[in-house]
Design a protein around this motif. Structure first.
Motif, PDB file in Angstrom:
ATOM      1  N   THR A  97       0.837  -1.196   0.000  1.00  0.00           N
ATOM      2  CA  THR A  97       0.000   0.000   0.000  1.00  0.00           C
ATOM      3  C   THR A  97       0.874   1.249   0.000  1.00  0.00           C
ATOM      4  OG1 THR A  97      -1.675  -1.209   1.257  1.00  0.00           O
ATOM      5  CG2 THR A  97      -1.856   1.203   1.204  1.00  0.00           C
ATOM      6  N   ARG A  98       0.537   2.189  -0.847  1.00  0.00           N
ATOM      7  CA  ARG A  98       1.326   3.430  -0.931  1.00  0.00           C
ATOM      8  C   ARG A  98       1.210   4.223   0.361  1.00  0.00           C
ATOM      9  NH1 ARG A  98       5.242   6.006  -2.649  1.00  0.00           N
ATOM     10  NH2 ARG A  98       5.473   6.781  -4.755  1.00  0.00           N
ATOM     11  N   THR A  99       2.331   4.741   0.812  1.00  0.00           N
ATOM     12  CA  THR A  99       2.386   5.629   1.970  1.00  0.00           C
ATOM     13  C   THR A  99       3.002   6.950   1.493  1.00  0.00           C
ATOM     14  OG1 THR A  99       4.617   4.908   2.611  1.00  0.00           O
ATOM     15  CG2 THR A  99       2.747   3.646   3.499  1.00  0.00           C
ATOM     16  N   LEU A 130       4.083  -3.060   3.306  1.00  0.00           N
ATOM     17  CA  LEU A 130       3.867  -4.426   2.825  1.00  0.00           C
ATOM     18  C   LEU A 130       3.245  -5.284   3.923  1.00  0.00           C
ATOM     19  CD1 LEU A 130       6.072  -3.229   0.910  1.00  0.00           C
ATOM     20  CD2 LEU A 130       6.935  -5.562   0.647  1.00  0.00           C
ATOM     21  N   THR A 131       2.216  -6.037   3.533  1.00  0.00           N
ATOM     22  CA  THR A 131       1.546  -6.935   4.472  1.00  0.00           C
ATOM     23  C   THR A 131       1.239  -8.251   3.761  1.00  0.00           C
ATOM     24  OG1 THR A 131       0.562  -5.130   5.741  1.00  0.00           O
ATOM     25  CG2 THR A 131      -0.472  -7.287   5.925  1.00  0.00           C
ATOM     26  N   ASP A 183       2.716  -4.564   8.072  1.00  0.00           N
ATOM     27  CA  ASP A 183       2.995  -3.133   7.933  1.00  0.00           C
ATOM     28  C   ASP A 183       4.502  -2.880   7.870  1.00  0.00           C
ATOM     29  OD1 ASP A 183       2.527  -0.413   7.703  1.00  0.00           O
ATOM     30  OD2 ASP A 183       2.351  -0.086   9.862  1.00  0.00           O
ATOM     31  N   VAL A 184       5.165  -3.601   6.963  1.00  0.00           N
ATOM     32  CA  VAL A 184       6.603  -3.436   6.764  1.00  0.00           C
ATOM     33  C   VAL A 184       6.816  -2.231   5.855  1.00  0.00           C
ATOM     34  CG1 VAL A 184       8.680  -4.481   5.798  1.00  0.00           C
ATOM     35  CG2 VAL A 184       7.072  -5.885   7.109  1.00  0.00           C
ATOM     36  N   ARG A 185       7.406  -1.169   6.387  1.00  0.00           N
ATOM     37  CA  ARG A 185       7.565   0.080   5.644  1.00  0.00           C
ATOM     38  C   ARG A 185       8.907   0.120   4.922  1.00  0.00           C
ATOM     39  NH1 ARG A 185       3.739   4.109   7.026  1.00  0.00           N
ATOM     40  NH2 ARG A 185       1.975   3.033   8.021  1.00  0.00           N
TER      41      ARG A 185
END
Length: 204
Positions: free
Chosen positions: A111-113, A119-120, A191-193
């Motif tokens: 998902t774009r932040t 990443l999930t 929720d790996v950024r």
């Protein structure tokens, strides 16, 4: 194979002989082998140990080759020299429990932040994961997209993910029937950024 131990000492020895950068560009410190020479080298190793051959093939073909062919100049400079010397071991995270290696059906999402991606998901049977410091992780960035070049109507992207990134957990898997010692583990991502600069493949 009996102990299931990842042969890190042999991997370091192989690195000193150039076996961790067999096809990598010579400018980066690799051997720059053509495909036939590389395959013959892997075949020779496999005669002694299928486990070592798979470890080397994953590191060379799936990690180094991918970075060399699809990475930016900055990504290559950051990772390839360390992968070639064995300072860093690479892993390739594509397979999932309900999709296998079918990228179009994977459930891991990116998902774009504001400054990158979150990443999930969960990747299974990731060879080299036990000792790896970095993994190439595949995820779907636009689950409903129909862009040109998408797979099965979805855009599949690949990310360079350091294993010590918060939210990434290595999970021990069940014993296998053979070729033990690959360091296979599952990678659970919550929720790996990662920064946008870690995007390797795909439209994003």
């Amino acid at each position: 194979d009996e102990s299931g131990a990842f042969p890190i000492d042999l991997i370091r020895q192989a690195a000193s002989l150039g076996y961790l950068g067999m096809r990598a560009p010579q400018a980066m410190g690799g051997r720059g082998m053509d495909h036939v020479t590389y395959v013959l080298g892997i075949e020779a190793v496999a005669r002694a140990s299928a486990t070592m051959a798979v470890i080397l093939a994953v590191h060379n073909s799936l990690v180094c080759d991918t970075l060399a062919s699809a990475g930016t100049a900055a990504q290559q400079a950051a990772w390839l020299p360390r992968l070639i010397t064995g300072e860093v071991i690479g892993a390739f995270a594509l397979s999932e429990a309900d999709a296998g290696t079918d990228a179009a059906n994977q459930q891991t999402s990116a998902t774009r932040t504001p400054d990158g991606y979150s990443l999930t998901g969960r990747k299974v049977w990731v060879a080299n994961a036990e000792a790896a410091e970095v993994a190439i992780v595949f995820a779907t960035t636009h689950p409903t997209a129909t862009t040109v070049g998408s797979i099965g109507g979805r855009t599949i992207s690949a990310f360079i993910v350091p294993i010590d990134t918060p939210g990434l957990t290595r999970v021990v898997t069940a014993d296998s029937l053979g070729v033990r010692g690959l360091g296979c583990m599952d990678l659970e991502l919550k929720d790996v950024r990662v920064p946008a600069s870690n995007l390797l493949l795909g439209a994003g």
